[in-house]
Structures are given as structure tokens and as C-alpha cells.
Scaffold this active site. Structure first.
Site, PDB file in Angstrom:
ATOM      1  N   LYS A  42      37.684  43.854   2.840  1.00  0.00           N
ATOM      2  CA  LYS A  42      38.785  42.690   3.055  1.00  0.00           C
ATOM      3  C   LYS A  42      40.437  43.352   2.876  1.00  0.00           C
ATOM      4  O   LYS A  42      40.902  42.298   3.760  1.00  0.00           O
ATOM      5  CB  LYS A  42      38.513  41.745   1.296  1.00  0.00           C
ATOM      6  CG  LYS A  42      36.737  40.876   1.595  1.00  0.00           C
ATOM      7  CD  LYS A  42      36.910  40.141   0.615  1.00  0.00           C
ATOM      8  CE  LYS A  42      35.513  39.541   0.415  1.00  0.00           C
ATOM      9  NZ  LYS A  42      35.176  39.292   1.518  1.00  0.00           N
ATOM     10  N   ASP A 264      39.655  37.029   5.987  1.00  0.00           N
ATOM     11  CA  ASP A 264      41.037  38.102   5.491  1.00  0.00           C
ATOM     12  C   ASP A 264      41.636  38.010   7.100  1.00  0.00           C
ATOM     13  O   ASP A 264      42.903  38.114   7.305  1.00  0.00           O
ATOM     14  CB  ASP A 264      40.382  39.160   6.013  1.00  0.00           C
ATOM     15  CG  ASP A 264      39.346  39.584   5.279  1.00  0.00           C
ATOM     16  OD1 ASP A 264      39.560  39.349   3.823  1.00  0.00           O
ATOM     17  OD2 ASP A 264      37.977  40.128   5.625  1.00  0.00           O
TER      18      ASP A 264
HETATM   19  O1  RIB Z   1      35.252  39.733   4.250  1.00  0.00           O
HETATM   20  C1  RIB Z   1      34.889  40.288   5.171  1.00  0.00           C
HETATM   21  C2  RIB Z   1      34.517  41.269   4.721  1.00  0.00           C
HETATM   22  O2  RIB Z   1      34.089  41.608   3.401  1.00  0.00           O
HETATM   23  C3  RIB Z   1      33.670  42.247   5.312  1.00  0.00           C
HETATM   24  O3  RIB Z   1      34.520  43.242   6.489  1.00  0.00           O
HETATM   25  C4  RIB Z   1      33.179  43.261   4.307  1.00  0.00           C
HETATM   26  O4  RIB Z   1      33.707  44.089   4.287  1.00  0.00           O
HETATM   27  C5  RIB Z   1      33.537  42.706   2.907  1.00  0.00           C
HETATM   28  O5  RIB Z   1      34.459  43.871   2.279  1.00  0.00           O
END
Ligand code: RIB
Length: 325
Positions: A42, A264
Site C-alpha cells: 500500500k 492507494d
Molecule cells: O492496496 C493494494 C495492495 O495491498 C496490494 O498491492 C498488496 O500488496 C497489498 O498490500
């Protein structure tokens, strides 16, 4: 990076192992999928989403001392995004196992690995003090996250916490150092159930959606953080500031391929929006919403973060110019 970063992201980086399948398997069921690996985590996803908009960004995280770490460092150099990777020789790089169904929905299980070994000494204090915005999540070491938030806040940096994933060891005192809290629906519901200042047992996503906006705002105010932004997927976002609340709709009509990393993308785009708008929260939410919308049209987490050129095409000439893109 010569000049001070405008956004620093302290958090997680993972290797994503993604299996695309038609439907999620039921307990006890085996199903056939298509495997792909990619860069995730994230924290790193948020830094990439922000950096690709052209805002000076530095990611701070931890990895095992392996070939993958060198690949990641090379990726950041290519993208011209700052990166401070603390290498932990005794730890494996964090891993996420992700299932995607054919509606682009995901289920994720992570093993934090080296992310849990990120220490305060791995984060240069000058980075936290010289930046405008710090973003954190809960996928990394919790006491290091608390340290980063405290140091940044004391230095006058605007602090953002994306409480993802919500954890049983979450300490509510962390929120004292947070200016902007960005939970999704399930994280918000979990916070409402566990925070001593709110503590509404039985509160869930359905209860959330049944609330009138003024009631939801009143609930957000009880949390004690100046700005609460609840990301609601295709319903957009609910924004609660001290004296005002509003909704910002999601973009419609896009073909959803993969929602991994959409939250994200939002956080990274939001931070970029804060820098580009001079701190205007609702404007920044609009940029976050656009970055998230573009991210779901591509597969993967980090690989789905839009470039500045893609964002400009999506926003159109007038809006792009207004954002200084
Ligand atoms: O928010 C998505 C992310 O959550 C993915 O890339 C995975 O790595 C987890 O951390």
C-alpha cells in the site's frame, strides 16, 4: 533528489502474487486461475500514484536484501520517484496473495515480512520535517508509523493515515498525530466499533450506508481527527471537515479491470492534489478520485497507477491546466 520532497510516504512494499479467476473459490473449493506477479504494497503504491502526477515524492520502506529489492530500486530510479529502502537481510520481502474475479473485485492476504522490521532510524527525520505531506498506512511496523506521524506533525507537516488494513493491535492513540484519516467503508466501520471515543458495537457497512449525511458527519466528528474522508468505491467519497461535509462522486462509465490498489491510487492522488491545490481538501479529493478511476482500468497495483500524460488526457485541457499538470 536535490530539492525537498513535497510528499513523503512511510509504509509497506510487497511483491504481489495475483491470481485472476472467474469467481472467488468457496471454502473447500479449488479453482483455476491465471498467475501474474507485480509490484505492490500500500505504501509504495501510494508513493507511485503521487509521484507519477509530477509531485516530488519519496517512499520510505523496508525489504529483504534480495534481487527483487534491486529491481524495485531500479523501478523508482526509472520513474524518477525518490525511494529509501532499508534492506533487512534477515527478513523476506513482504508478500501479498491477491485473488481477482472477473468483475475486478479483489481479496488480499498479506505477510508483512521485512515491512514489520522498518524502524524509526530508517526514516531520516529531515525528510519528515521538510515535506508538506506525510502519508502512512497500517501495513508496516505500527510503532515506526506512530513515530513518523509524531515527528512529522511536530514539525508542522500535514499528516495522513490510511488505516489499511485495520488491525487488531491498532492503537487509537495514533490518531492524535493525524490530520487527515482516509478509511474505506469496512475500515471506517471497524474504527467506529473499536475507538473508545465512538464505540458503537454492531456498526457495519450497512449501518454506514443507512445514515443521513449529517449523521455520518456527526459520527466522523467524534473520531477527533480534523478531516475524515471515507472512500466508498463506486459511490465516491464522503468528506467530513470540522465545520462542513460533502460528497464527491466517483467517475462513471469506465471499464473496471482490476480494483487492486484503487484506494492507494486515491491516497496518492489526494496527496498530490493537496500539494497542487495549496491544501484544499475537497479539490484534492477530486484529484484522488480521478487517479483512482484511471487505476481500476488497468491490471495490477503499482503498474496501474496513471502517468501524468494519462491523467491530463482524462481530465481534459482546462482542468489539467487548472491543476498545473
Ligand atoms: O492496496 C493494494 C495492495 O495491498 C496490494 O498491492 C498488496 O500488496 C497489498 O498490500
Amino acid at each position: 533528489m536535490a530539492s525537498a520532497p513535497q510528499v513523503v510516504v512511510v509504509g509497506s512494499i510487497m511483491q504481489d502474487l495475483t491470481l485472476a479467476c472467474a469467481e472467488f473459490p468457496q471454502p473447500g473449493e479449488t479453482t483455476v486461475g491465471k498467475l501474474r506477479t507485480g509490484q505492490g504494497g500500500k505504501g509504495s503504491n501510494q508513493a507511485i500514484a503521487c509521484g507519477k502526477t509530477g509531485v516530488r515524492t519519496v517512499f520510505v520502506g523496508a525489504m529483504g536484501d534480495d534481487a527483487y529489492a534491486r529491481q524495485v530500486a531500479a523501478f523508482y530510479r526509472r520513474e524518477k520517484i525518490g525511494c529509501r529502502l532499508a534492506l533487512k537481510p534477515d527478513q523476506a520481502t513482504g508478500t501479498a496473495v491477491i485473488l481477482i474475479n472477473d468483475r475486478g473485485q479483489n481479496e488480499i492476504v498479506i505477510e508483512a515480512g521485512a515491512n514489520a522490521a522498518l524502524r524509526a532510524r530508517d526514516i531520516p527525520a529531515t525528510l519528515l520535517a521538510r515535506t508538506k505531506v506525510l502519508i502512512t498506512q497500517l501495513e508496516s511496523n505500527l510503532s515506526t508509523t506512530a513515530h513518523a506521524l509524531r515527528v512529522a506533525r511536530d514539525a508542522g507537516t500535514l499528516t495522513v493515515l490510511n488505516p489499511a488494513p485495520m488491525r487488531v493491535d491498532f492503537d487509537a492513540r495514533l490518531l492524535r498525530h493525524v490530520d487527515v484519516l482516509i478509511p474505506n467503508e469496512s475500515e471506517f466501520a471497524a474504527l467506529v466499533r473499536v475507538l473508545p471515543q465512538v464505540r458503537e458495537t454492531g456498526f457495519d457497512e450497512r449501518t454506514l450506508h443507512a445514515l443521513a449525511d449529517a449523521e455520518l458527519h456527526a459520527l466522523c466528528r467524534k473520531i477527533g481527527v480534523a478531516t475524515v474522508i471515507i472512500t466508498l468505491g463506486e459511490r465516491g467519497c464522503f468528506v467530513s471537515e470540522r465545520d462542513a461535509f460533502t460528497r464527491v462522486p466517483a467517475h462513471r462509465g469506465l471499464k473496471v479491470v482490476d480494483t487492486t490498489g484503487a484506494g492507494d491510487a486515491f491516497c496518492g492522488g489526494f496527496a498530490a492534489g493537496l500539494v497542487r491545490s495549496g491544501g484544499k481538501i475537497v479539490d484534492a479529493v477530486r484529484l484522488g478520485t480521478a487517479v483512482a478511476a484511471l487505476s481500476v482500468t488497468k491490471a495490477g497495483a503499482a503498474p496501474s497507477m496513471p502517468s501524468r500524460a494519462e491523467l491530463k488526457r482524462f481530465l481534459g485541457r482546462e482542468q489539467s491546466a487548472a491543476w498545473g499538470l
